[in-house]
Scaffold this active site. Structure first.
Site: not given
Ligand code: PLP
Length: 393
Positions: A227, A263, A265-266, A341, A370
């Site tokens: 997040g 955890e 991601g982004r 289109c 993403y």
């Molecule tokens: C369970 C879980 N963990 C971690 C993430 C990674 O989140 P972010 O990319 O916002 O850091 C997500 C993203 O949807 C998720 O569903």
């Protein structure tokens, strides 16, 4: 190699318009190491594979992170190829074969997201002769900071309602093939406020300690998910990671023996990726200037999905291969659209440019998370972009 060198070389070698994802693995390695080094030993750093499951990206992160968060059997497989890493598996709707794959892969924890999920994971574990460490994913009732996407603090398909937790724990205690090792709280996407993120982590830890005490559980782990956000609207004011890392470090005494899991991601991979595309045409329609690029939202869906302008810079190309006049705009607010289109195929809405001409190349930044992976690649059957890696080797 730099992105600019890649563009120049590719344009010399081919008359096809440039269109590529360029991943700077050196940047990714440095960034991930900085994140990891800034965190205390009680905090484990996982990478959420869904943000970008590219094999080279995973291989680059493998030696740096503590493990991978996987949300499907496919992601378990991809994370599994990276070697002997810890894998966390969680998904709101799991298939039996995914649960079996997770058990066979000996993932460190499986998330439980509902009563049915609990019963099913327990039964499958029993059939396979396993006793599984699980984390209960809780959808908190309140104290979740507002952010771009909310997975908790509001009614969603994710996790167990905080109000149902007492009954779920009672039920889990009667099941012989799983043991509750902790709670999982992933709640939001793209939070840009470090202070609020730290408050959220504090809430998760306090809740976990209270439940450990109240239900007499052997809880070891607080997983606060991801997040941490990217400021696509104003990249010069990024999420204050140093503030968050310091906040976590200073929180050690309050952890009371618990391990914290992030955890990300982004925030891990967005910055290492650029989507690089050539301008095919520039025109005016109803007095508004439009630039059309090779590619579009079928390669980079994020700006269309979020109805935002994706951050970009222009790489000017001086050569012009045709005998006729080169179309372009100067000192105007331009909309950058793709080759599909649909009027939704827009990556940038009315942003000022000094000059933009057909044949110039646009570099969309922060396209490492993403981006390609969430896009509808086959719509209109255009060729896929090249995948290019900048690496030390
Ligand atoms: C369970 C879980 N963990 C971690 C993430 C990674 O989140 P972010 O990319 O916002 O850091 C997500 C993203 O949807 C998720 O569903």
């Amino acid at each position: 190699m730099t992105i600019e060198q890649y563009i120049e070389t590719t344009m010399k070698e081919s008359s096809d318009p440039v269109c590529a994802y360029v991943y700077d693995l050196n940047q990714l390695r440095r960034h991930a190491e900085t994140l990891k080094q800034s965190l205390p030993s009680f905090c484990r750093l996982f990478y959420a594979v869904k943000a970008n499951p590219d094999q080279r990206v995973l291989e680059t992160l493998g030696p740096i992170v503590d493990g991978f968060e996987a949300a499907s059997e496919g992601e378990i497989r991809k994370a599994g190829r990276i070697g002997s890493h810890s894998i966390l598996f969680g998904a709101p709707g799991k298939k039996d074969r995914e649960i079996e794959a997770a058990i066979r892969k000996e993932v460190e924890y499986i998330n439980i997201e509902s009563f049915h999920d609990l019963n099913r994971v327990n039964e499958i574990a029993g059939n396979m002769g396993a006793v599984l460490p699980v984390l209960i994913r809780v959808n908190l009732r309140k104290d979740v900071p507002e952010s771009h996407h909310m997975m908790a603090g509001t009614p969603t398909q994710f996790g167990v309602d905080e109000e149902d937790l007492p009954l779920l724990i009672q039920t889990a205690e009667k099941r012989k093939n799983l043991v509750i090792h902790g709670f999982h709280f992933h709640a939001m996407s793209n939070n840009l406020d470090a202070e609020k993120h730290m408050k959220f982590i504090q809430t998760c830890v306090e809740k976990t300690k209270a439940w450990r005490e109240k239900y007499n559980l052997e809880v070891k782990v607080v997983d606060v998910g991801g997040g941490v956000g990217i400021n696509y609207w104003n990249p010069s004011e990024p999420f204050n990671w140093e503030e968050l890392a310091a906040g976590i470090t200073n929180f050690e005494a309050e952890m009371d023996g618990l391990k914290l899991i992030l955890e990300l991601g982004r925030f891990m991979t967005a910055g290492c990726g650029s989507y690089v595309t050539e301008v095919l045409d520039v025109k005016t329609n109803h007095q508004r200037p439009f630039a059309l690029i090779r590619g579009g939202s079928h390669h980079l869906r994020l700006p269309a999905a979020w109805k935002m302008s994706h951050p970009f810079r222009i790489h000017k190309i001086e050569g012009w291969r045709y005998s006729f006049e080169r179309p372009g705009v100067r000192q105007r607010a331009v909309t950058i659209a793709g080759e599909l289109c649909t009027p939704n195929d827009v990556l940038v809405r009315e942003q000022p440019v000094e000059e933009l001409r057909a044949g110039d190349v646009i570099i969309f930044e922060y396209a490492g998370a993403y981006a390609w992976t969430i896009s509808h690649h086959e719509f209109l059957s255009h060729p896929h972009p090249d995948m290019v890696y900048i690496d030390r080797s």
